[in-house]
Scaffold this motif. Structure first.
Motif, PDB file in Angstrom:
ATOM      1  N   ASP A  52       9.294   7.274  30.181  1.00  0.00           N
ATOM      2  CA  ASP A  52       8.856   7.404  31.584  1.00  0.00           C
ATOM      3  C   ASP A  52       8.764   8.887  31.973  1.00  0.00           C
ATOM      4  O   ASP A  52       7.820   9.304  32.636  1.00  0.00           O
ATOM      5  CB  ASP A  52       9.860   6.727  32.529  1.00  0.00           C
ATOM      6  CG  ASP A  52       9.631   5.229  32.633  1.00  0.00           C
ATOM      7  OD1 ASP A  52       8.606   4.743  32.100  1.00  0.00           O
ATOM      8  OD2 ASP A  52      10.476   4.552  33.236  1.00  0.00           O
ATOM      9  N   TYR A  55       5.959  10.681  30.111  1.00  0.00           N
ATOM     10  CA  TYR A  55       4.674  10.321  30.706  1.00  0.00           C
ATOM     11  C   TYR A  55       4.388  11.191  31.932  1.00  0.00           C
ATOM     12  O   TYR A  55       3.266  11.678  32.120  1.00  0.00           O
ATOM     13  CB  TYR A  55       4.693   8.837  31.089  1.00  0.00           C
ATOM     14  CG  TYR A  55       3.447   8.355  31.774  1.00  0.00           C
ATOM     15  CD1 TYR A  55       2.278   8.111  31.064  1.00  0.00           C
ATOM     16  CD2 TYR A  55       3.439   8.132  33.161  1.00  0.00           C
ATOM     17  CE1 TYR A  55       1.129   7.660  31.703  1.00  0.00           C
ATOM     18  CE2 TYR A  55       2.291   7.686  33.806  1.00  0.00           C
ATOM     19  CZ  TYR A  55       1.137   7.452  33.071  1.00  0.00           C
ATOM     20  OH  TYR A  55       0.008   7.019  33.713  1.00  0.00           O
ATOM     21  N   ALA A  56       5.406  11.405  32.734  1.00  0.00           N
ATOM     22  CA  ALA A  56       5.248  12.246  33.933  1.00  0.00           C
ATOM     23  C   ALA A  56       5.042  13.708  33.533  1.00  0.00           C
ATOM     24  O   ALA A  56       4.264  14.446  34.145  1.00  0.00           O
ATOM     25  CB  ALA A  56       6.474  12.110  34.831  1.00  0.00           C
ATOM     26  N   ARG A  58       3.686  14.948  30.821  1.00  0.00           N
ATOM     27  CA  ARG A  58       2.369  15.156  30.192  1.00  0.00           C
ATOM     28  C   ARG A  58       2.325  16.432  29.347  1.00  0.00           C
ATOM     29  O   ARG A  58       1.441  17.283  29.520  1.00  0.00           O
ATOM     30  CB  ARG A  58       1.256  15.189  31.247  1.00  0.00           C
ATOM     31  CG  ARG A  58       1.001  13.849  31.879  1.00  0.00           C
ATOM     32  CD  ARG A  58      -0.361  13.734  32.555  1.00  0.00           C
ATOM     33  NE  ARG A  58      -0.495  12.446  33.235  1.00  0.00           N
ATOM     34  CZ  ARG A  58      -0.856  11.309  32.652  1.00  0.00           C
ATOM     35  NH1 ARG A  58      -1.149  11.288  31.379  1.00  0.00           N
ATOM     36  NH2 ARG A  58      -0.935  10.190  33.342  1.00  0.00           N
ATOM     37  N   ILE A  85       9.214  -0.431  26.846  1.00  0.00           N
ATOM     38  CA  ILE A  85       8.423   0.598  27.528  1.00  0.00           C
ATOM     39  C   ILE A  85       7.313  -0.090  28.295  1.00  0.00           C
ATOM     40  O   ILE A  85       6.644  -0.973  27.759  1.00  0.00           O
ATOM     41  CB  ILE A  85       7.789   1.572  26.503  1.00  0.00           C
ATOM     42  CG1 ILE A  85       8.859   2.089  25.526  1.00  0.00           C
ATOM     43  CG2 ILE A  85       7.118   2.734  27.214  1.00  0.00           C
ATOM     44  CD1 ILE A  85       8.297   3.044  24.490  1.00  0.00           C
ATOM     45  N   ASP A  86       7.080   0.311  29.547  1.00  0.00           N
ATOM     46  CA  ASP A  86       6.011  -0.379  30.258  1.00  0.00           C
ATOM     47  C   ASP A  86       4.659   0.145  29.780  1.00  0.00           C
ATOM     48  O   ASP A  86       4.563   1.225  29.205  1.00  0.00           O
ATOM     49  CB  ASP A  86       6.195  -0.274  31.770  1.00  0.00           C
ATOM     50  CG  ASP A  86       5.911   1.094  32.290  1.00  0.00           C
ATOM     51  OD1 ASP A  86       4.738   1.507  32.223  1.00  0.00           O
ATOM     52  OD2 ASP A  86       6.839   1.749  32.757  1.00  0.00           O
ATOM     53  N   LEU A  88       2.229   1.618  30.890  1.00  0.00           N
ATOM     54  CA  LEU A  88       1.698   2.914  31.305  1.00  0.00           C
ATOM     55  C   LEU A  88       1.891   3.960  30.222  1.00  0.00           C
ATOM     56  O   LEU A  88       1.059   4.848  30.054  1.00  0.00           O
ATOM     57  CB  LEU A  88       2.418   3.422  32.568  1.00  0.00           C
ATOM     58  CG  LEU A  88       2.110   2.735  33.891  1.00  0.00           C
ATOM     59  CD1 LEU A  88       2.996   3.299  34.979  1.00  0.00           C
ATOM     60  CD2 LEU A  88       0.640   2.906  34.250  1.00  0.00           C
ATOM     61  N   TYR A 258      11.134  15.985  34.340  1.00  0.00           N
ATOM     62  CA  TYR A 258       9.990  15.900  35.241  1.00  0.00           C
ATOM     63  C   TYR A 258       9.421  17.299  35.433  1.00  0.00           C
ATOM     64  O   TYR A 258      10.167  18.280  35.452  1.00  0.00           O
ATOM     65  CB  TYR A 258      10.410  15.293  36.584  1.00  0.00           C
ATOM     66  CG  TYR A 258      10.598  13.805  36.481  1.00  0.00           C
ATOM     67  CD1 TYR A 258       9.503  12.943  36.488  1.00  0.00           C
ATOM     68  CD2 TYR A 258      11.861  13.243  36.334  1.00  0.00           C
ATOM     69  CE1 TYR A 258       9.657  11.579  36.359  1.00  0.00           C
ATOM     70  CE2 TYR A 258      12.034  11.870  36.204  1.00  0.00           C
ATOM     71  CZ  TYR A 258      10.919  11.050  36.214  1.00  0.00           C
ATOM     72  OH  TYR A 258      11.080   9.694  36.076  1.00  0.00           O
ATOM     73  N   PRO A 259       8.097  17.396  35.554  1.00  0.00           N
ATOM     74  CA  PRO A 259       7.518  18.728  35.750  1.00  0.00           C
ATOM     75  C   PRO A 259       8.075  19.323  37.046  1.00  0.00           C
ATOM     76  O   PRO A 259       8.413  18.588  37.969  1.00  0.00           O
ATOM     77  CB  PRO A 259       6.015  18.462  35.858  1.00  0.00           C
ATOM     78  CG  PRO A 259       5.842  16.991  35.954  1.00  0.00           C
ATOM     79  CD  PRO A 259       7.106  16.324  35.556  1.00  0.00           C
TER      80      PRO A 259
END
Lengths: 271, 271
Positions: A52, A55-56, A58, A85-86, A88, A258-259
Motif C-alpha cells: 500500500d 503504491y503511494a 510510486r 494485497i488489494d 490496486l 509515504y511521499p
C-alpha cells in the motif's frame, strides 16, 4: 531464526543441484503446521501493508518471478502470499505458450510489456525462463542459442534493476515423487481437470533434463540485483512461509514511506 | 430486503438526477455500521469464491466500471469490495489523462486493450466515460462529438456484451458537501498528499456541470446488457455494501461451475 537469514539461507549456492531430498526440507518450520500457517497469514498481511505504501510512493517497481515444474505451486503461491494485497497494487501475469504474434518477435518482447511500473508489484507466473527451459529440453533451440539467451536475460534484468526494479526469482522446487502424487490428485478430482493437460505427463518424462536445465539457467542468471531463491516446495505451507519471508525482508529493506507532504497544500481552501 | 431487489433498487431510473440529498441515502443499511461492515466482508469473500470458479471455468468475462467525482471512493471500492480476490482472477486498470500516443488514436483504443478475457474480472478505475465528461465539461470536444461518442460507447459495449462480457457500471454518487470534507481531510493529512492535486479544486468549480453531464451520459448509455447503477456514496460502508450486493447478485446469476471433468483422465497413470 532471524528474518535476516532467510534470503541468505535460500539463495542459490554455487554448484547447488536440485536434489529429490532437498525438495522436502523445511528449515523455517516451527514444526507445527497450524502455527506456520498463522505466520504465513501475518507475513502476507504485512506484505499487503507495505505494498500500500509502495503504491503511494510510486518509486520502486517490484518484480516477482515464479518458476517451477507443473504442480509445483505457482498459483498457490500467488494466492497464499500475494492474495491479501488489494488489486490496486498488484497484478499477476501468466505466460502461456507464445502466440504466433509473440513468436514472431524476440523472446523478451512479450515479457517487457508486462514489467511493473513505479509503485506496482507484478508477479510473473512462468516467465522468460521458459524460453531457456522447455525450448531447450525439446531441442527447439540450439545449445548456442540457449547460451545467447542467458546473456540476453542477464542484460535485460540488469537494465530493469538499474532503472528501479527490485527483482526476486523463485524456483519452486518439488520432488518427482511429490509431483506424481499431485498429478494423481488432479486426475482423480474432476473439479481439477481444468488445471490438467495430458501433455503434463509427457513433460514429466523429461524430469531429469528439466532439473538439470533449471539449475543451469539459475546459476547462469543469478545476480545480487536479480537473485534466485531455491524454495523447497514439497510442503505448501513451508513454500509460502519461505517466499513470504523473503519478499517481506526485501520490501522492508526498501523502507517504504509515504511521499513527503506539500506544505503549500495546507494553505489551500476548499470552497 | 431480498438480495434480488438491490439491482432494481439502484439501477438508474428514467429522468433520475444526481441530487445532493440522494448521495446520503442508505437504503441497504441495517442501521448498525459495524454490522454493515461485517456483511460487506462476507459479500467480498463470496465474490472472491465465485471468481475462483469463474477463473477455472474460463467462459465469462466480467467488466466493472467505476466512475465518480474526485474522492468519490473508487480506490476504496477496489479495496473494500474486490480486495479479497487473489491476483490470479482480478486486475484493476486506472485510466489517467491519455498519453500522446493514446490521444493519437480513437478514444476507445486504449480501453479495448484492457477489457477482460475469459475467466477474468477487470475493474476500470475511471474509463472511456472520461471522454464524454471532463472533455465536454471543458469544451475540448463539441456537443456533436460528445453525442457521437455516446453512440460509439453504446456500440462498443453492445459488442463486448454479445461476445461474452458481463458489464456493470457504477456511478459513485457523492454530495458536494461530502467532497468538500474529503478534500479538506486530504489537505490536512500530509500522508494523503500523494492522492491530491491542486487541480482537483479547479475541477470542483464545475460541480454542477459535471453532475449534469454525468447523468446525461448515464442515461445515454444505460442498457440491460450494460446497466448503470447510481450508488449513494457519502457513506463508504454503504457504498461498498451496495456495490458488493450488485456484483454478487450478478455473478450468482451466472451460476459459475467448474468445467466438467474429462472421464478419460481417470484412466491415466502417472509413472
Amino acid at each position: 531464526m532471524s528474518k535476516k537469514s532467510v534470503r541468505k539461507l535460500l539463495r542459490v549456492r554455487d554448484g547447488q543441484r536440485a536434489s529429490e531430498a532437498a525438495a522436502g526440507d523445511k528449515p523455517l518450520s516451527s514444526g507445527d503446521k497450524a502455527a506456520d500457517k498463522q505466520i504465513v497469514e501475518e507475513l502476507a498481511r504485512e506484505i499487503s501493508d507495505l505494498q500500500d505504501v509502495l503504491y503511494a510512493q510510486r518509486e520502486h517497481k517490484i518484480l516477482i518471478v515464479l518458476q517451477g515444474m507443473d504442480t509445483s505451486g505457482k498459483d498457490g503461491t500467488v494466492r497464499g502470499v500475494f492474495g491479501k494485497i488489494d488489486p490496486l497494487g498488484v497484478s499477476s501475469v501468466a505466460f502461456k505458450a507464445p502466440t504466433l504474434e509473440e513468436k514472431s518477435h524476440d523472446f523478451l518482447w512479450r515479457i517487457h510489456r508486462h514489467v511493473p511500473a513505479q509503485g506496482e508489484l507484478t508477479i510473473f507466473n512462468r516467465s522468460h525462463y521458459e524460453d531457456v527451459l522447455i525450448t531447450r529440453v525439446h531441442d527447439w533451440i540450439s545449445e548456442a542459442e540457449c547460451k545467447r539467451r542467458y546473456a540476453h536475460i542477464r542484460d535485460f534484468e540488469r537494465m530493469l534493476a538499474e532503472t528501479g526494479t527490485v527483482i526476486m526469482k523463485f524456483f519452486l522446487h518439488i520432488s518427482s515423487r511429490e509431483q506424481k502424487s499431485r498429478l494423481e490428485e488432479r486426475i482423480a478430482n474432476p473439479d481439477k481437470h481444468w488445471k490438467f493437460d495430458p501433455d503434463d505427463l509427457k513433460e514429466r518424462e523429461y524430469w531429469q533434463t528439466y532439473q538439470r536445465l533449471y539449475m543451469r539457467a539459475i546459476h547462469a542468471t543469478d545476480a545480487n540485483h536479480a537473485p534466485w531463491y531455491v524454495i523447497p516446495a514439497d510442503s505448501k505451507t513451508h513454500r509460502n512461509l519461505a517466499i513470504a519471508s523473503i519478499v517481506l525482508e526485501t520490501l522492508r529493506e526498501l523502507k517504504p514511506s509515504y511521499p513527503p507532504g506539500n506544505p503549500e497544500y495546507a494553505k489551500l481552501k476548499v470552497s
